[in-house]
Motif scaffolding. Structure first.
Motif: not given
Length: 64
Positions: A19, A21-22, A25
């Motif tokens: 989560s 990382y997303m 991003k």
């Protein structure tokens, strides 16, 4: 159980990192879009200034 910890605890930790990382991003993509918008608006502004400058020079050249 792995090292005395249930497997689902490891899954939760994995999902937390995924989560994060997303979110990172998505934040980068949003910043990139915002930068493109700023550059586009800046170009429009610069073009308008150049157009006004040319019109002013044309008015100077014409005898009145």
């Amino acid at each position: 159980m792995i090292l005395g910890v249930p497997w689902w605890v490891f899954m939760i930790i994995l999902f937390i990192f995924l989560s994060g990382y997303m979110a990172f991003k998505a934040m980068r993509a949003e910043r990139r879009l915002e930068q493109q918008y700023i550059e586009q608006e800046g170009k429009i502004y610069i073009d308008r200034i150049e157009k006004d400058r040319k019109q002013k020079q044309e008015r100077k050249r014409l005898p009145q």
